[in-house]
Design a protein around this motif. Sequence first.
Motif, mmCIF file in Angstrom:
data_model
loop_
_atom_site.group_PDB
_atom_site.id
_atom_site.type_symbol
_atom_site.label_atom_id
_atom_site.label_comp_id
_atom_site.label_asym_id
_atom_site.label_seq_id
_atom_site.Cartn_x
_atom_site.Cartn_y
_atom_site.Cartn_z
ATOM 1 N N LYS A 180 0.718 -1.168 -0.167
ATOM 2 C CA LYS A 180 0.168 -0.051 -0.041
ATOM 3 C C LYS A 180 0.809 1.233 0.084
ATOM 4 O O LYS A 180 0.638 2.114 -0.838
ATOM 5 C CB LYS A 180 -1.033 0.038 1.309
ATOM 6 N N LYS A 181 1.832 1.370 0.931
ATOM 7 C CA LYS A 181 2.619 2.623 1.171
ATOM 8 C C LYS A 181 3.458 2.999 -0.219
ATOM 9 O O LYS A 181 3.413 4.075 -0.810
ATOM 10 C CB LYS A 181 3.469 2.574 2.401
ATOM 11 N N ARG A 182 4.293 1.901 -0.761
ATOM 12 C CA ARG A 182 5.060 2.220 -1.706
ATOM 13 C C ARG A 182 4.127 2.362 -2.966
ATOM 14 O O ARG A 182 4.337 3.301 -3.757
ATOM 15 C CB ARG A 182 5.832 1.071 -1.902
ATOM 16 N N THR A 183 3.161 1.784 -3.192
ATOM 17 C CA THR A 183 2.110 2.177 -4.421
ATOM 18 C C THR A 183 1.583 3.510 -4.474
ATOM 19 O O THR A 183 1.442 4.129 -5.341
ATOM 20 C CB THR A 183 0.959 1.047 -4.361
ATOM 21 N N GLU A 184 1.181 4.045 -3.269
ATOM 22 C CA GLU A 184 0.539 5.409 -3.153
ATOM 23 C C GLU A 184 1.746 6.080 -3.311
ATOM 24 O O GLU A 184 1.531 7.242 -4.149
ATOM 25 C CB GLU A 184 0.246 5.663 -1.567
#
Length: 499
Positions: free
Chosen positions: A445-449
């Motif tokens: 989630k974090k990296r994708t955002e």
Amino acid sequence: MKPDTPIRRPEEIELKLALPTSKPSSLARQLARTHPLARRKETHQHLHDIYYDTPDQLLRQKHIALRLRRIGSDEKPQWLQTLKTGGRSHSGLSRRGEWEASVPGAELALSVLKSTPWSAFDPDGTVFRALAPCFETSFERTSWSVRRRDGSLIEVALDLGHITVGEKTASICELELELLRGHAAALFDLAQQISRSIAVLPVNMSKAERGYALAQGSLDAPLNAQPLELTNDLSLPAAAQRVLREMFCQFTANLNAIRSSDDSEVIHQARVGWRRFKSALRLFKPALEAQELPSWQALELLLDFLGEVRDLDVALHDTLPPLAEVYTAGDTRRTESWAAMTQALRHSASLQRKSVRYALQEPAVGASLLAITQWLDGLSSQAGAGGVDQEVPLRRWARQRIAHLHKQLRAARNDTSSPDSQHRVRILAKRMRYSSEALRDLLPKKRTEQWLQQATNMQTSLGAARDVMQASVLVAKLEADRGLAEFLRGIAVERSRRG
């Protein structure tokens, strides 16, 4: 026919096609002359449907439709009650549960619902007692029964009429091919034969869904990308099918809306749908290697027209308004020149919209869209094809693909010194964004955002310069004030340098 006697099997498999014609009154004659329907007996019926729901539209929320249908004249009507449930609908082809039975008169009968899923949905009859009419449809149906050599049986129905919600109305002009016996491929084969001479468009909305949309004022509203649910247990071809179907549906739904809507966002979302679809084809290339993609050469002119309309819309609504005062600066001659230029661009946009609508009336366009729809329908059955390693979990595959895209984008953004290199970065940023959004459920989630934000920022900053340059090209084509076009070109160059 005895009352309360079920007359339909519990699954409806149907291909629904809109007919984008300016002369609906001649459609029955045109259809009767097509090869698969020629010399077949046709029947005619007047159908009036009343759809029911609760005040809070509980049935709609649960993807349930319940209607009463009157067949024939007011003097000797036949009444049918039909329940339809959920199912899958993808750019024209739908599979739904359907239970239909005759009833004595113009009132819903709870008794005929007892042997259907309604019993589990509404065990104590509370929902049934809260039902009330919410909209109506009235149309003339011309139908043909087609028995094919492979043993399949298909009902072809042309429906012409209207949907009514209070004072609001919307036209019905569609062709339904319902599979009564056989395989879904027979529907596509028959539709392709018809599409050789009659323009069609796969349509994803049922009459019930259109009625609800009409009531809410959202009929022919732009359709944005829809959220997807992807799980690690899906095969790669099944995931590809789910993603590609949603994207193609966005494209075709907005094409249908273009027929009657001048909303610039409808044009935009149609183009977004197509670009997302093409991007996903590249993303899932490993799952598609053994598949021969349908040709979309017949769509090229339509796609060009969509691009031209979009460029004009962006110039009129986004790019030029903030620059008006900068250019005119209170000068009367410049103000008049700007107003004349704006009016000329509006006229060009109106003409291009007509070109899009004319293109949709070309049979080859509908045939191409049908071919893609059929290809998508059979995609998930290709699990294990094309040399795809099915031992690799979908989540791992997704993360590897997005990481590879990010690496490409990071390398490309190191060189934005020329318009060509800037264009490449912008295209890669779009691919990164579309792919990350589609596979979001499978990614960290974090990296994708973070990566999504980076891609969006790059696309926006580079797009601003491109939009001003495109506006200058459009203005130059109008043979407007030369100084105005030079002014826009200068703004574009400056923004490109800053980008």
